[in-house]
Design a protein around this motif. Structure first.
Motif, PDB file in Angstrom:
ATOM      1  N   TYR A  10       0.827  -1.200   0.000  1.00  0.00           N
ATOM      2  CA  TYR A  10       0.000   0.000   0.000  1.00  0.00           C
ATOM      3  C   TYR A  10       0.866   1.257   0.000  1.00  0.00           C
ATOM      4  CZ  TYR A  10      -3.853  -2.977   1.523  1.00  0.00           C
ATOM      5  OH  TYR A  10      -4.807  -3.948   1.613  1.00  0.00           O
ATOM      6  N   ASP A  12       1.012   5.214   1.364  1.00  0.00           N
ATOM      7  CA  ASP A  12       0.465   6.008   2.464  1.00  0.00           C
ATOM      8  C   ASP A  12      -0.524   7.015   1.893  1.00  0.00           C
ATOM      9  OD1 ASP A  12      -0.004   7.782   4.544  1.00  0.00           O
ATOM     10  OD2 ASP A  12       1.956   7.344   5.440  1.00  0.00           O
ATOM     11  N   ILE A  13      -1.698   7.064   2.424  1.00  0.00           N
ATOM     12  CA  ILE A  13      -2.742   7.971   1.911  1.00  0.00           C
ATOM     13  C   ILE A  13      -2.336   9.424   2.042  1.00  0.00           C
ATOM     14  CG2 ILE A  13      -3.990   8.151   4.103  1.00  0.00           C
ATOM     15  CD1 ILE A  13      -6.568   8.121   2.517  1.00  0.00           C
ATOM     16  N   ASN A  14      -1.416   9.717   2.992  1.00  0.00           N
ATOM     17  CA  ASN A  14      -1.042  11.098   3.226  1.00  0.00           C
ATOM     18  C   ASN A  14       0.123  11.547   2.338  1.00  0.00           C
ATOM     19  OD1 ASN A  14      -2.904  11.317   5.387  1.00  0.00           O
ATOM     20  ND2 ASN A  14      -1.522  10.033   6.564  1.00  0.00           N
ATOM     21  N   TYR A  30      -1.986   5.218  -3.927  1.00  0.00           N
ATOM     22  CA  TYR A  30      -3.244   5.104  -3.204  1.00  0.00           C
ATOM     23  C   TYR A  30      -4.402   5.032  -4.196  1.00  0.00           C
ATOM     24  CZ  TYR A  30      -7.282   6.490  -0.499  1.00  0.00           C
ATOM     25  OH  TYR A  30      -8.518   6.553   0.074  1.00  0.00           O
ATOM     26  N   VAL A  35      -9.828   1.226  -1.169  1.00  0.00           N
ATOM     27  CA  VAL A  35     -10.514   1.653   0.050  1.00  0.00           C
ATOM     28  C   VAL A  35     -11.965   1.192   0.020  1.00  0.00           C
ATOM     29  CG1 VAL A  35     -11.248   3.637   1.422  1.00  0.00           C
ATOM     30  CG2 VAL A  35      -8.999   3.650   0.348  1.00  0.00           C
ATOM     31  N   THR A 167     -10.600   7.296   6.370  1.00  0.00           N
ATOM     32  CA  THR A 167     -10.076   5.947   6.558  1.00  0.00           C
ATOM     33  C   THR A 167      -9.141   5.581   5.415  1.00  0.00           C
ATOM     34  OG1 THR A 167     -12.151   5.148   5.580  1.00  0.00           O
ATOM     35  CG2 THR A 167     -11.915   5.009   7.978  1.00  0.00           C
ATOM     36  N   THR A 168      -8.091   4.825   5.725  1.00  0.00           N
ATOM     37  CA  THR A 168      -7.080   4.414   4.761  1.00  0.00           C
ATOM     38  C   THR A 168      -7.137   2.900   4.577  1.00  0.00           C
ATOM     39  OG1 THR A 168      -5.407   4.046   6.458  1.00  0.00           O
ATOM     40  CG2 THR A 168      -5.588   6.294   5.548  1.00  0.00           C
ATOM     41  N   ARG A 202      -1.042   3.220  13.237  1.00  0.00           N
ATOM     42  CA  ARG A 202      -1.638   3.853  12.055  1.00  0.00           C
ATOM     43  C   ARG A 202      -2.234   5.222  12.407  1.00  0.00           C
ATOM     44  NH1 ARG A 202       0.864   1.325   8.075  1.00  0.00           N
ATOM     45  NH2 ARG A 202       0.650  -0.948   8.222  1.00  0.00           N
ATOM     46  N   SER A 206      -1.137   9.163  11.155  1.00  0.00           N
ATOM     47  CA  SER A 206      -2.099   9.942  10.381  1.00  0.00           C
ATOM     48  C   SER A 206      -2.039  11.412  10.786  1.00  0.00           C
ATOM     49  CB  SER A 206      -3.521   9.408  10.626  1.00  0.00           C
ATOM     50  OG  SER A 206      -3.965   9.775  11.925  1.00  0.00           O
TER      51      SER A 206
END
Length: 340
Positions: A10, A12-14, A30, A35, A167-168, A202, A206
């Motif tokens: 995965y 990182d969503i950020n 992402y 998701v 949410t990730t 996690r 975030s």
């Protein structure tokens, strides 16, 4: 039977760019579709395991699953440090003058005890409001923060005791693995601790993790303010002297006011008042107390003052409010202090 991509694949969503990977492994950015896939599976698992209305405890310590099939009336409660992952429906949560609208794409992080008023605003029998609630261990948070492997994070200005985030894949995957343990009870004592530790990791990684860091970090002003919040939570029925509270937090009175309002969206006096009213409402509803008895139990010296403040806060006099709530009962909470 669901399958999941290994966490290492995965992104990182950020991060704004794809995480660099070894040349032998394809890079993965992402993907919203991932998701959605994980959220759909989590909703399916929760729907299967929560067959009655309300929040239901599970064999995994600290974890509850909730379902609501119709919109609810406003419900008063006190949220403890916890994570709530919403996967279906919508819920509105009010803390002081702050409002949080939670939908299927969000999680709610609470880092201190907060009196709230919440309401399910979107739910049907075909598409109920579904989610997972997990109590957070602050000693475990501090343990992770002391680890050299956890990267430092920037401290936000005006840290609040409640935060909402998206949410990730990583968070949803960990929640699914936690629910999976219900199928193998013999694994719960060992693996649930590890997975919950991953979930805290996690959260700390975030953008909302800074709120949790500030409360858990000894010496931080937010941590000292949280001590004042904890004292009020335990001693809500005692008279409040702001000078004593400031001394306990090792702050000046004006500094405490500033940080207390930043953390809770309320002044110390408002926090105490909201807490007293929430607890009085709960005791009238669950223990059958009359308004005067409930008022004196939570620290009011005047029943008429209690009636005035209760009516102003909840919209109608105490006993009329309790009667109307009994006509539209709220399902039992996981604990007396956390109502989803």
């Amino acid at each position: 039977m669901h399958t999941r991509t290994p966490i290492s694949q995965y992104a990182d969503i950020n991060d704004k760019e794809t995480i660099p990977m070894k040349k032998t492994v394809a890079t993965t950015s992402y993907q919203p579709s991932r998701v959605t896939e994980l959220r759909t599976e989590l909703a399916r698992q929760i729907a299967i395991r929560s067959t009655t209305e309300g929040l239901q405890p599970t064999a995994v310590p600290g974890m509850g699953l909730f379902r609501r099939s119709v919109p609810s009336a406003c419900t008063s409660a006190t949220y403890e440090p916890s994570l709530i992952v919403f996967v279906q429906g919508k819920k509105r949560i009010n803390v002081g003058r702050s409002t949080y609208l939670c939908d299927s794409t969000t999680f709610l992080l609470t880092s201190i005890d907060l009196p709230v008023v919440s309401q399910v605003v979107a739910a049907t029998k075909e598409s109920p409001n579904l989610g997972l609630a997990l109590s957070l261990s602050m000693p475990e948070v501090r343990s992770l923060l002391s680890s050299d492997e956890l990267p430092a994070a920037a401290q936000p200005s005006g840290t609040q005791g409640m935060a909402i985030g998206k949410t990730t894949p990583e968070l949803l995957d960990a929640c699914l693995r936690l629910i999976d343990l219900l199928d193998t009870p013999e694994d719960i004592p060992f693996l649930s601790t590890l997975i919950q530790r991953e979930i805290i990791y996690r959260l700390l990684r975030s953008p909302q993790g800074a709120h949790l860091r500030a409360i858990a970090t000894l010496g931080e002003q937010s941590h000292r303010t949280a001590k004042a919040v904890a004292w009020l939570r335990t001693n809500f029925a005692k008279p409040l002297r702001i000078e004593d509270l400031a001394s306990m937090a090792q702050m000046g009175v004006s500094t405490l006011h500033h940080h207390f309002r930043s953390l809770t969206a309320m002044s110390p006096l408002q926090y105490q008042k909201h807490l007293r009213l929430h607890i009085a409402r709960e005791r009238m509803l669950n223990e059958g107390l009359d308004a005067s008895s409930a008022a004196f139990e939570v620290g009011y010296e005047s029943a008429s003052q209690f009636n005035r403040e209760y009516s102003r806060f909840f919209g109608q006099p105490p006993m009329r409010d309790i009667k109307s709530r009994r006509l539209t009962p709220i399902a039992n909470p996981l604990t007396q202090s956390l109502t989803i």
